[in-house]
Design a protein around this motif. Structure first.
Motif, PDB file in Angstrom:
ATOM      1  N   ALA A 156      11.457  17.818 -64.061  1.00 50.99           N
ATOM      2  CA  ALA A 156      10.421  17.312 -64.976  1.00 50.99           C
ATOM      3  C   ALA A 156      10.762  17.693 -66.419  1.00 50.99           C
ATOM      4  CB  ALA A 156       9.069  17.898 -64.582  1.00 50.99           C
ATOM      5  N   ASP A 157      10.179  16.956 -67.353  1.00 47.98           N
ATOM      6  CA  ASP A 157      10.366  17.304 -68.766  1.00 47.98           C
ATOM      7  C   ASP A 157       9.400  18.398 -69.185  1.00 47.98           C
ATOM      8  OD1 ASP A 157      12.302  15.240 -69.428  1.00 47.98           O
ATOM      9  OD2 ASP A 157      10.663  13.839 -69.059  1.00 47.98           O
ATOM     10  N   ALA A 158       8.319  18.530 -68.430  1.00 48.46           N
ATOM     11  CA  ALA A 158       7.308  19.513 -68.824  1.00 48.46           C
ATOM     12  C   ALA A 158       6.482  19.910 -67.609  1.00 48.46           C
ATOM     13  CB  ALA A 158       6.398  18.931 -69.902  1.00 48.46           C
ATOM     14  N   LEU A 159       5.901  21.086 -67.722  1.00 46.10           N
ATOM     15  CA  LEU A 159       5.089  21.642 -66.636  1.00 46.10           C
ATOM     16  C   LEU A 159       3.653  21.780 -67.141  1.00 46.10           C
ATOM     17  CD1 LEU A 159       5.041  23.176 -63.863  1.00 46.10           C
ATOM     18  CD2 LEU A 159       5.693  25.242 -65.135  1.00 46.10           C
ATOM     19  N   LEU A 160       2.719  21.335 -66.314  1.00 47.61           N
ATOM     20  CA  LEU A 160       1.303  21.492 -66.684  1.00 47.61           C
ATOM     21  C   LEU A 160       0.647  22.363 -65.618  1.00 47.61           C
ATOM     22  CD1 LEU A 160      -1.092  20.677 -68.531  1.00 47.61           C
ATOM     23  CD2 LEU A 160      -1.431  18.681 -67.068  1.00 47.61           C
ATOM     24  N   LEU A 161       0.280  23.575 -65.988  1.00 46.42           N
ATOM     25  CA  LEU A 161      -0.360  24.481 -65.038  1.00 46.42           C
ATOM     26  C   LEU A 161      -1.855  24.199 -65.048  1.00 46.42           C
ATOM     27  CD1 LEU A 161       1.517  27.769 -66.054  1.00 46.42           C
ATOM     28  CD2 LEU A 161       2.050  26.238 -64.142  1.00 46.42           C
ATOM     29  N   VAL A 162      -2.410  24.008 -63.862  1.00 44.46           N
ATOM     30  CA  VAL A 162      -3.841  23.684 -63.770  1.00 44.46           C
ATOM     31  C   VAL A 162      -4.484  24.835 -62.995  1.00 44.46           C
ATOM     32  CG1 VAL A 162      -5.511  21.891 -63.199  1.00 44.46           C
ATOM     33  CG2 VAL A 162      -3.132  21.264 -63.651  1.00 44.46           C
ATOM     34  N   THR A 163      -5.108  25.726 -63.740  1.00 45.03           N
ATOM     35  CA  THR A 163      -5.468  27.005 -63.141  1.00 45.03           C
ATOM     36  C   THR A 163      -6.958  27.183 -62.834  1.00 45.03           C
ATOM     37  OG1 THR A 163      -5.218  29.408 -63.365  1.00 45.03           O
ATOM     38  CG2 THR A 163      -5.761  28.217 -65.383  1.00 45.03           C
ATOM     39  N   SER A 191      12.539  29.542 -68.981  1.00 47.01           N
ATOM     40  CA  SER A 191      12.893  29.832 -70.363  1.00 47.01           C
ATOM     41  C   SER A 191      12.883  28.556 -71.207  1.00 47.01           C
ATOM     42  CB  SER A 191      14.270  30.492 -70.385  1.00 47.01           C
ATOM     43  OG  SER A 191      14.536  30.899 -71.681  1.00 47.01           O
ATOM     44  N   GLY A 192      12.007  28.514 -72.177  1.00 48.09           N
ATOM     45  CA  GLY A 192      11.881  27.330 -73.027  1.00 48.09           C
ATOM     46  C   GLY A 192      11.209  26.155 -72.338  1.00 48.09           C
ATOM     47  N   ARG A 193      10.740  26.359 -71.129  1.00 48.17           N
ATOM     48  CA  ARG A 193      10.100  25.255 -70.387  1.00 48.17           C
ATOM     49  C   ARG A 193       8.839  24.803 -71.128  1.00 48.17           C
ATOM     50  NH1 ARG A 193      11.775  21.777 -67.084  1.00 48.17           N
ATOM     51  NH2 ARG A 193      13.147  23.425 -66.358  1.00 48.17           N
ATOM     52  N   ILE A 194       8.764  23.547 -71.451  1.00 50.47           N
ATOM     53  CA  ILE A 194       7.594  23.025 -72.155  1.00 50.47           C
ATOM     54  C   ILE A 194       6.422  23.043 -71.179  1.00 50.47           C
ATOM     55  CG2 ILE A 194       6.640  21.035 -73.361  1.00 50.47           C
ATOM     56  CD1 ILE A 194       9.651  20.278 -73.935  1.00 50.47           C
ATOM     57  N   THR A 195       5.390  23.784 -71.533  1.00 47.20           N
ATOM     58  CA  THR A 195       4.331  24.075 -70.572  1.00 47.20           C
ATOM     59  C   THR A 195       2.958  23.881 -71.197  1.00 47.20           C
ATOM     60  OG1 THR A 195       5.777  25.720 -69.525  1.00 47.20           O
ATOM     61  CG2 THR A 195       3.436  25.909 -69.048  1.00 47.20           C
ATOM     62  N   GLY A 196       2.073  23.265 -70.422  1.00 49.66           N
ATOM     63  CA  GLY A 196       0.673  23.142 -70.828  1.00 49.66           C
ATOM     64  C   GLY A 196      -0.178  23.936 -69.852  1.00 49.66           C
ATOM     65  N   VAL A 223       8.197  30.718 -71.634  1.00 51.93           N
ATOM     66  CA  VAL A 223       7.953  29.271 -71.702  1.00 51.93           C
ATOM     67  C   VAL A 223       7.619  28.874 -73.140  1.00 51.93           C
ATOM     68  CG1 VAL A 223       7.034  29.282 -69.341  1.00 51.93           C
ATOM     69  CG2 VAL A 223       5.447  29.259 -71.278  1.00 51.93           C
ATOM     70  N   SER A 224       7.725  27.591 -73.390  1.00 53.74           N
ATOM     71  CA  SER A 224       7.340  27.047 -74.685  1.00 53.74           C
ATOM     72  C   SER A 224       5.955  26.438 -74.500  1.00 53.74           C
ATOM     73  CB  SER A 224       8.379  25.995 -75.064  1.00 53.74           C
ATOM     74  OG  SER A 224       8.040  25.385 -76.250  1.00 53.74           O
ATOM     75  N   LEU A 225       4.939  27.189 -74.853  1.00 55.91           N
ATOM     76  CA  LEU A 225       3.557  26.817 -74.495  1.00 55.91           C
ATOM     77  C   LEU A 225       2.922  25.894 -75.531  1.00 55.91           C
ATOM     78  CD1 LEU A 225       1.252  27.364 -72.424  1.00 55.91           C
ATOM     79  CD2 LEU A 225       0.468  29.155 -73.984  1.00 55.91           C
ATOM     80  N   TYR A 226       2.342  24.824 -75.060  1.00 64.55           N
ATOM     81  CA  TYR A 226       1.603  23.919 -75.955  1.00 64.55           C
ATOM     82  C   TYR A 226       0.287  24.584 -76.333  1.00 64.55           C
ATOM     83  CZ  TYR A 226      -1.307  19.988 -77.389  1.00 64.55           C
ATOM     84  OH  TYR A 226      -2.168  19.162 -78.080  1.00 64.55           O
ATOM     85  N   SER A 227       0.096  24.797 -77.616  1.00 59.18           N
ATOM     86  CA  SER A 227      -1.147  25.444 -78.038  1.00 59.18           C
ATOM     87  C   SER A 227      -1.910  24.568 -79.039  1.00 59.18           C
ATOM     88  CB  SER A 227      -0.862  26.815 -78.640  1.00 59.18           C
ATOM     89  OG  SER A 227       0.101  26.692 -79.655  1.00 59.18           O
ATOM     90  N   GLY A 228      -1.511  23.313 -79.115  1.00 56.59           N
ATOM     91  CA  GLY A 228      -2.173  22.407 -80.062  1.00 56.59           C
ATOM     92  C   GLY A 228      -3.488  21.864 -79.559  1.00 56.59           C
TER      93      GLY A 228
END
Ligand SMILES: Cc1cc2nc3c(=O)[nH]c(=O)nc-3n(C[C@H](O)[C@H](O)[C@H](O)COP(=O)(O)O)c2cc1C
Length: 279
Positions: A156-163, A191-196, A223-228
Motif C-alpha cells: 500500500a502507499d499508506a496505512l490508516l489505523l482505525v483504533t 519507517s517513513g510509512r505514511i500513516t493516518g 512512521v510519517s504521521l498525517y496530522s493535518g
C-alpha cells in the motif's frame, strides 16, 4: 522534517483556492513552470491579497508556512511529471477490533465507500494473529497471519489505523499485532510509512485518549504521521445503523474531509521523496 509541514491542502485554503487534490494538481499544471528568477510571491497568477499572504508569512519567519510555501515554489518550477495528485493511491485501513460488528471495522468500511477519487482503500483486520510470544517466535518464526498483513502494508502507499479505545488507551490486541509486525522488518514496514489515525468509541470523547496513546508508539516506529486532520467518532452506537453503515451525515462529511487531506498528504509526501531522490 515534521509531517505537518506538507499541507498544501491548508495553504490553498488560506489562499482562498480550492484545495481538493484534483484542484491542487490542476493549479500546478496550469501555472508551471514558474521561471527560477521570479519569486513565488511575485508570480503573475496571484491576486494582491494572495501575494501579500505569501510575503507576510515569509517576513514573520513562520517555519511551518515557509516550508509549505517553499514546497509549493519548488513544485511550480518543475516542468512536468513530479506532482501528479491524480495518481491512484492505495491505502490499507487496518481495524484494531476483532468484533464481528466492530464500529472501527465499520468506520474503515465507511472510509472505503467515501474514499475520494484516486484513492482505493482496502480494509484489513487482525484476525489470526496470536499473542506475541518470544518462544513461539524462536520455534516457529513469524506467524503466517503477521506475514500476510506485512505484505498488505508493503503493497500500500499508506496505512490508516482505525483504533478503538480501551480504558483510555491502545487496545492490547492492536498493539500486539503492531509488536509482531515490528519483529519482521520494522524498518521496511514502518519507517517513513505514511500513516493516518482515526477511531471510534462508544464513550463521549471518541478515542481521543487512545489516539494520544498511539503517538509515542508511532514515533518509536518512525512512521510519517498525517496530522493535518483528525477524526474521532464518539458515541459510535448512535452513528452506525444495525448493518454497520455509517449513517451520521456529519461524520460522513468529517471522514470525507479527513480522507481528502490524507490523500493530499500522501501525494505531497511522495512528491517530496521523489525530489529528494532526484537531488
Ligand atoms: C476493555 C474495554 C475498555 C473500554 N474502554 C473504553 C474507554 O476508555 N473509552 C471509550 O470511549 N470506550 C471504551 N470502551 C468501549 C468501546 O468504545 C466499545 O466497546 C467499542 O465498541 C469498541 O470498538 P469496536 O466496536 O470497534 O469493537 C471499552 C471497551 C472495552 C471492551
Amino acid at each position: 522534517m515534521s509531517d505537518s509541514l506538507f499541507r498544501f491542502h491548508d495553504l490553498f485554503a488560506q489562499l482562498g483556492l480550492p484545495n481538493t487534490p484534483e484542484a491542487i494538481a490542476s493549479f500546478l499544471e496550469q501555472h508551471r513552470p514558474l521561471p527560477n528568477d521570479v519569486l513565488l510571491a511575485d508570480a503573475p497568477f496571484w491576486s494582491e491579497s494572495q501575494a501579500e499572504f505569501i510575503r507576510e508569512k515569509r517576513l514573520q519567519d513562520s517555519p511551518e508556512w515557509i516550508q509549505i510555501i517553499d514546497q509549493l515554489s519548488e513544485a511550480l518550477r518543475q516542468t512536468s511529471g513530479v506532482v501528479n495528485l491524480s495518481t491512484p493511491c492505495r491505502v490499507l485501513a487496518l481495524s484494531g477490533s476483532l468484533r464481528h460488528t466492530s464500529y472501527n471495522t465499520a468506520l474503515a468500511q465507511a472510509a472505503q465507500t467515501l474514499a475520494p477519487q484516486g484513492m482505493a482503500i482496502e480494509v484489513a483486520t487482525l484476525h489470526g494473529i496470536p499473542l506475541y510470544d518470544g518462544d513461539l517466535e524462536s520455534k516457529e518464526g513469524i506467524p503466517a497471519a503477521v506475514l500476510a498483513l506485512k505484505e498488505k502494508i508493503l503493497n500500500a502507499d499508506a496505512l490508516l489505523l482505525v483504533t478503538p479505545e480501551y480504558n483510555n488507551g491502545v487496545p492490547g490486541v492492536f498493539k500486539n499485532s503492531i509488536d509482531w509486525l515490528s519483529r519482521t522488518d520494522s524498518k521496511a514496514i514502518f519507517s517513513g510509512r505514511i500513516t493516518g489515525l482515526i477511531g471510534a468509541s462508544m464513550g463521549g470523547f471518541g478515542t481521543v485518549s487512545s489516539q494520544a496513546a498511539w503517538l509515542p508508539i508511532l514515533k518509536m516506529l518512525g512512521v510519517s504521521l498525517y496530522s493535518g486532520g483528525s477524526l474521532l467518532v464518539s458515541r459510535a452506537q448512535n452513528s452506525f445503523d444495525e448493518q454497520g453503515k455509517l449513517q451520521d451525515e456529519n461524520i460522513q462529511k468529517m471522514l470525507t474531509t479527513y480522507l481528502q487531506g490524507f490523500q493530499t498528504f500522501v501525494h505531497a509526501s511522495h512528491m517530496v521523496r521523489t525530489q529528494e531522490k532526484s537531488n
